[in-house]
Design a protein around this motif. Structure first.
Motif, PDB file in Angstrom:
ATOM      1  N   SER A 250      -7.661  17.869 -61.945  1.00 46.90           N
ATOM      2  CA  SER A 250      -6.654  17.706 -63.001  1.00 46.90           C
ATOM      3  C   SER A 250      -5.473  16.932 -62.440  1.00 46.90           C
ATOM      4  CB  SER A 250      -6.184  19.066 -63.522  1.00 46.90           C
ATOM      5  OG  SER A 250      -7.239  19.763 -64.152  1.00 46.90           O
ATOM      6  N   LEU A 251      -5.059  15.901 -63.167  1.00 49.53           N
ATOM      7  CA  LEU A 251      -3.960  15.047 -62.731  1.00 49.53           C
ATOM      8  C   LEU A 251      -2.874  15.065 -63.798  1.00 49.53           C
ATOM      9  CD1 LEU A 251      -3.697  13.316 -60.161  1.00 49.53           C
ATOM     10  CD2 LEU A 251      -4.210  11.319 -61.563  1.00 49.53           C
ATOM     11  N   SER A 252      -1.657  15.418 -63.385  1.00 47.38           N
ATOM     12  CA  SER A 252      -0.506  15.405 -64.287  1.00 47.38           C
ATOM     13  C   SER A 252       0.203  14.064 -64.151  1.00 47.38           C
ATOM     14  CB  SER A 252       0.454  16.547 -63.938  1.00 47.38           C
ATOM     15  OG  SER A 252       1.604  16.505 -64.750  1.00 47.38           O
ATOM     16  N   LEU A 253       0.477  13.420 -65.287  1.00 47.35           N
ATOM     17  CA  LEU A 253       1.108  12.103 -65.305  1.00 47.35           C
ATOM     18  C   LEU A 253       2.405  12.157 -66.092  1.00 47.35           C
ATOM     19  CD1 LEU A 253      -2.008   9.878 -66.131  1.00 47.35           C
ATOM     20  CD2 LEU A 253      -1.084  10.401 -63.870  1.00 47.35           C
ATOM     21  N   VAL A 274      -2.814  18.614 -59.922  1.00 49.75           N
ATOM     22  CA  VAL A 274      -2.480  19.998 -60.286  1.00 49.75           C
ATOM     23  C   VAL A 274      -3.754  20.837 -60.442  1.00 49.75           C
ATOM     24  CG1 VAL A 274      -0.276  19.425 -61.380  1.00 49.75           C
ATOM     25  CG2 VAL A 274      -2.377  19.318 -62.727  1.00 49.75           C
ATOM     26  N   SER A 275      -4.809  20.435 -59.794  1.00 43.63           N
ATOM     27  CA  SER A 275      -6.086  21.147 -59.946  1.00 43.63           C
ATOM     28  C   SER A 275      -5.963  22.610 -59.531  1.00 43.63           C
ATOM     29  CB  SER A 275      -7.176  20.467 -59.109  1.00 43.63           C
ATOM     30  OG  SER A 275      -7.269  19.100 -59.426  1.00 43.63           O
ATOM     31  N   GLU A 276      -5.316  22.853 -58.398  1.00 40.51           N
ATOM     32  CA  GLU A 276      -5.204  24.228 -57.921  1.00 40.51           C
ATOM     33  C   GLU A 276      -4.317  25.059 -58.840  1.00 40.51           C
ATOM     34  OE1 GLU A 276      -6.055  27.446 -55.465  1.00 40.51           O
ATOM     35  OE2 GLU A 276      -6.977  25.474 -55.677  1.00 40.51           O
ATOM     36  N   LEU A 277      -3.241  24.449 -59.335  1.00 37.54           N
ATOM     37  CA  LEU A 277      -2.369  25.161 -60.276  1.00 37.54           C
ATOM     38  C   LEU A 277      -3.121  25.567 -61.523  1.00 37.54           C
ATOM     39  CD1 LEU A 277       1.013  23.179 -60.194  1.00 37.54           C
ATOM     40  CD2 LEU A 277       0.640  25.537 -59.481  1.00 37.54           C
ATOM     41  N   ARG A 278      -3.877  24.643 -62.092  1.00 36.08           N
ATOM     42  CA  ARG A 278      -4.610  24.941 -63.315  1.00 36.08           C
ATOM     43  C   ARG A 278      -5.715  25.978 -63.059  1.00 36.08           C
ATOM     44  NH1 ARG A 278      -0.593  23.584 -64.645  1.00 36.08           N
ATOM     45  NH2 ARG A 278       0.028  21.575 -65.524  1.00 36.08           N
TER      46      ARG A 278
END
Length: 491
Positions: A250-253, A274-278
């Motif tokens: 997951s990538l936050s832009l 944000v892969s680990e956060l999600r």
């Protein structure tokens, strides 16, 4: 809690939106400090012609040049002429020579923050010049981006009210990855962290010289799940945030359009993995759902137990046995109601007013099938920790039942429930009173029944409180419970 504009409210000539605009600036200027490798200070003019420091931010990309906090202090005499010049010209002013301190040389710039033609405040940028090495391409690009954003500030184009202001977890920062686009959305520069973020998505080529929109589109596997804001973010047209997901990453832009007086000439796109956060958020959601399901099943099981007790009471010949089973059934039903409330929310605390509002009237009605009993509530319990909810609900249920059966003693009357929150130093207190206008306390002490024994045990052992029976003014009985709530769990 005071906010940074409070000290100037008495003399600041703010027009609609001005204060909010400055708060938006301070809420987002960490971005500029990191890009400029510089400390930033916000100065506001005072009625006597000086300036007061409203805020200060240190960069996370390099060391700070100010180790002492000077917020709330007046501007230095040697810095005031530069700030005056920027305020008057409404353009960026740079010191003509390095500002030497005892430890380092600094380059100082004064940037007027202009809105609707008025200079609201001045931002000063303080960058360390003592290092003698040649700046890298990354540093030069970052500083150019910082200059472009500050230039937009002099035109009233930044900060933008359309920018996201919420503290969403995973919001990208400069150090997470930065991509600079031209007006057509083609990548002019991508930081190493920005390139690495897109490689984790599956892109193996260099980003520079390619359309970021085309790169992103090629990486998406399930386009049905695409956020509708994505095209406007990856082309840099709107100052919004979005997320993309591919191959379990997951990538936050976040996009920040770059504009001048005439047109949009480019954009910055910040990106963060944000892969680990999600993943952790999904685990929390799953755990919350599991906890809610457990409360729901406990409630169902308790209701089954209450139904079995009701069936058993109907088979009893002795009135005393029937009454005992009915009382046990009411107690089980009260606990089931608490678990039903817990199954409907995710918070550790329980809205006790909503819970007891149903239970209070029901307790009086069940205890008085042949008499007219009126119930009244005053005050608010507020939110209580879940470990308080079950014993306190049981206590109130027993006291209301006792007030109806023994206090009113078969007569019509009123039962009043009062709750009051207060503070005593660092302690938060809850006082609960159950009153009736019945026959009052007996002249001689009577042997406590099971209900009152349960009440006394729960109040002293489970809730750690104190309980007292007194005569009520005007006739009747008042039972008062004093509890100390834990400040870390009760609100």
């Amino acid at each position: 809690m005071a906010i940074f504009t409070d000290p100037i409210r008495d003399y600041a000539d703010f027009r609609p939106g001005d204060a909010e605009w400055l708060h938006l600036l301070v809420g987002d200027w960490q971005l500029i400090a990191d890009l400029a490798f510089a400390d930033l200070a916000l100065w506001f003019p005072t009625p006597d012609g000086s300036y007061v420091a409203l805020a200060h931010v240190r960069p996370s990309t390099t060391h700070t040049v100010f180790h002492r906090d000077f917020v709330g202090e007046r501007i230095r005499a040697d810095l005031k002429p530069l700030v005056d010049a920027a305020r008057e010209s409404q353009t960026i002013e740079r010191s003509s020579e390095a500002d030497w301190t005892t430890e380092m040389a600094m380059r100082v710039e004064a940037v007027p923050m202009v809105r609707n033609g008025r200079t609201l405040a001045i931002v000063t940028s303080h960058m360390d010049l003592s290092s003698s090495r040649m700046p890298s391409r990354l540093e030069l690009t970052y500083r150019q981006c910082a200059y472009d954003l500050l230039k937009m500030g002099t035109l009233g184009l930044w900060p933008d009210f359309a920018s996201p202001t919420g503290s969403r977890r995973g919001a990208p920062r400069v150090g997470d990855g930065l991509i600079r686009l031209d007006a057509d959305g083609v990548v002019e520069y991508a930081s190493p962290n920005g390139v690495s973020a897109f490689r984790r998505l599956g892109d193996v080529e260099s980003l520079e010289g390619r359309s970021l929109a085309e790169v992103t589109t090629a990486l998406l596997k399930d386009r049905r799940m695409v956020d509708e804001t994505l095209p406007l973010v990856v082309t840099g047209r709107m100052p919004w945030r979005t997320e993309i997901e591919s191959r379990g990453v997951s990538l936050s832009l976040r996009a920040i359009p770059l504009r001048n007086e005439r047109e949009r000439f480019g954009a910055l796109v910040l990106c963060r993995d944000v892969s680990e956060l999600r993943r952790r958020e999904m685990e929390l959601v799953s755990k919350d759902a599991t906890i809610r399901e457990i409360h729901h099943r406990v409630k169902n099981n308790l209701q089954t137990v209450a139904a079995l007790l009701r069936m058993q009471s109907r088979r009893m010949v002795s009135d005393e046995a029937k009454q005992g089973l009915e009382q046990a059934m009411r107690r089980v039903a009260t606990i089931a109601l608490v678990h039903e409330t817990l199954s409907q929310g995710l918070a550790q605390n329980v809205d006790f007013d909503e819970l007891i509002g149903r239970q209070f009237r029901l307790s009086a009605e069940v205890a008085s099938p042949t008499q007219a009993v009126r119930t009244e509530r005053t005050g608010e319990f507020g939110e209580l920790p879940s470990e308080f909810a079950t014993p306190l609900a049981l206590v109130i249920n027993e006291l209301v039942t006792n007030a109806v059966e023994h206090g009113l003693a078969g007569r019509h009357g009123t039962v009043l429930l009062t709750a009051e929150r207060s503070r005593r130093g660092e302690e938060e207190l809850l006082t609960v009173s159950v009153e009736d206008d019945g026959v009052g306390l007996p002249d001689e002490p009577r042997r406590e029944g099971l209900g009152l024994q349960i009440v006394r045990t729960l109040v002293t052992s489970e809730l750690g409180g104190r309980i007292e029976w007194t005569a009520r003014n005007g006739g009747g009985t008042c039972v008062r419970i004093d509890l100390v709530l834990n400040n870390n769990t009760a609100r």
